[in-house]
Write an enzyme that holds these catalytic residues in place. Structure first.
Site, PDB file in Angstrom:
ATOM      1  N   LYS A  62     -12.705  -7.104  -8.089  1.00 10.66           N
ATOM      2  CA  LYS A  62     -13.059  -7.647  -6.782  1.00 10.66           C
ATOM      3  C   LYS A  62     -14.424  -8.304  -6.917  1.00 10.66           C
ATOM      4  O   LYS A  62     -15.469  -7.629  -6.847  1.00 10.66           O
ATOM      5  CB  LYS A  62     -13.074  -6.535  -5.737  1.00 10.66           C
ATOM      6  CG  LYS A  62     -11.680  -5.976  -5.428  1.00 10.66           C
ATOM      7  CD  LYS A  62     -11.743  -4.854  -4.419  1.00 10.66           C
ATOM      8  CE  LYS A  62     -10.373  -4.558  -3.834  1.00 10.66           C
ATOM      9  NZ  LYS A  62      -9.338  -4.282  -4.835  1.00 10.66           N
TER      10      LYS A  62
ATOM     11  N   LYS B 202       0.828  -1.196   0.000  1.00 16.19           N
ATOM     12  CA  LYS B 202       0.000   0.000   0.000  1.00 16.19           C
ATOM     13  C   LYS B 202       0.870   1.256   0.000  1.00 16.19           C
ATOM     14  O   LYS B 202       1.776   1.398   0.827  1.00 16.19           O
ATOM     15  CB  LYS B 202      -0.911   0.021   1.234  1.00 16.19           C
ATOM     16  CG  LYS B 202      -1.966  -1.084   1.272  1.00 16.19           C
ATOM     17  CD  LYS B 202      -3.059  -0.848   0.255  1.00 16.19           C
ATOM     18  CE  LYS B 202      -4.151  -1.898   0.381  1.00 16.19           C
ATOM     19  NZ  LYS B 202      -5.222  -1.687  -0.609  1.00 16.19           N
TER      20      LYS B 202
END
Length: 334
Positions: free
Chosen positions: A262, A156
């Protein structure tokens, strides 16, 4: 017409530590487990795992929808769930598919753990990407995941000051083995200038950067198209293609790069299959921190629809404080 008895129950699952992204901190994963059963005794399990800040409905909207449904459902009801409830579409269609085809095997699942290189309880084992925490934690965390078999990592970015993140990034790529692959996930948290700096650094520093994921906010789609043409390091869309409607829109506007899908929040699995098979897009399938029930359904889609054999992004179980043994107990009460 087959009628399915319908039951559901919400759940909460605590992260071992806050999951930090450019959207903020996330402490508890909340969702809903669904159970459909027909008159022959076949049972199908599904999961609704919304991420409202990512583009799906809220958990409250999903719960309200479940509460207003009758206790017996038909396929017509399930396939008429509106697009404004994409996580509900995924959960109910997944449960319907299980009720008609394959029962979720709790015995198999309970005796297995998700491994780094191979995912257990998947229709076909696939390479898996392990998620690294933001910041300096990643410098030690990758080694643990490497020993578990992971060879692709996602880190991240867009969380701390860019100078600090670039410093950690340089240390990370110097420590990673040459055979490793690294994905950088900005969650739309970079400015245009910062995105250019990251891409320039990646092009110069390490050839094994697979892509930078969603460097700019959703509304900056034209700029991401431009950046994707200007650098050797690839860009993958994520938040921009969170739902099937967004996915088809970006494709129509000319995106032919990587799509991060997703399944848990994209919407209807049947319509996703149709789109991917028609257009043969370069897709990476990724977790929404769902339970084993949602994960199995998502991996079935990934196995069927992956075109480039890219690692799937389901290496996230180490972010949770407890094992999933609670899930079997919850389902026994449904």
């Amino acid at each position: 017409m087959v009628n399915y008895k319908f039951k559901f129950r919400p759940y909460q699952r605590k992260f071992a530590r806050s999951l930090t992204t450019s959207h903020g901190n996330w402490d508890i994963r909340k969702g809903i487990i669904l159970r459909l059963s027909d008159e022959t005794g076949k049972v199908g399990w599904g999961e609704i795992a919304p991420i409202s800040w990512f583009g799906s409905e809220t958990l409250e909207q999903a719960l309200d929808f479940c509460h207003q449904l009758p206790t017996e459902l038909t396929e017509e009801i399930i396939f008429s769930i509106p697009d404004e409830l994409p996580a509900c579409q995924f959960g109910f269609e997944s449960a319907l598919g299980e009720a008609g085809e394959q029962h979720f095997d709790f015995a198999q699942w309970a005796g297995s753990r998700e491994q780094g290189k191979k995912i257990t309880n998947a229709p076909c084992p696939m390479p898996n990407s392990g998620l690294l925490s933001a910041g300096e934690v990643a410098l030690a965390q990758w080694q643990v995941l490497w020993e578990q078999g992971y060879r692709t990592f996602k880190w991240k970015i867009g969380v701390d000051a860019i100078a600090q993140e670039l410093k950690v990034f340089k240390s990370l790529v110097h420590r990673l083995p040459s055979s490793a692959k690294l994905r950088l996930d900005a969650n739309g948290g970079l400015s245009y200038e910062e995105a250019n700096l990251w891409l320039e650094t990646c092009d110069r520093l390490w050839a094994n950067i697979e892509f930078i994921e969603q460097p700019l906010p959703v509304e900056k789609f034209p700029q991401m198209l431009e950046l994707n043409r200007c650098y050797a390091t690839a860009i993958a869309l994520d938040e921009s293609v969170a739902t099937l409607k967004q996915l088809t829109t970006c494709y129509a506007k000319g995106w032919r790069g990587i799509f991060v899908i997703k399944p848990g929040i994209v919407g209807s699995p049947s319509r996703l299959r149709q789109f991917c098979q028609q257009h043969k897009i370069d897709a990476v399938f990724s977790s929404v921190f769902e339970t084993a029930i949602g994960r199995q359904a998502a991996l079935q889609l990934a196995t069927a629809l992956s075109q480039k054999n890219r690692a799937v992004g389901f290496g996230v179980n180490h972010f949770f404080a407890q094992e999933e043994t609670w899930l079997q107990d919850l389902c026994k009460d449904l």
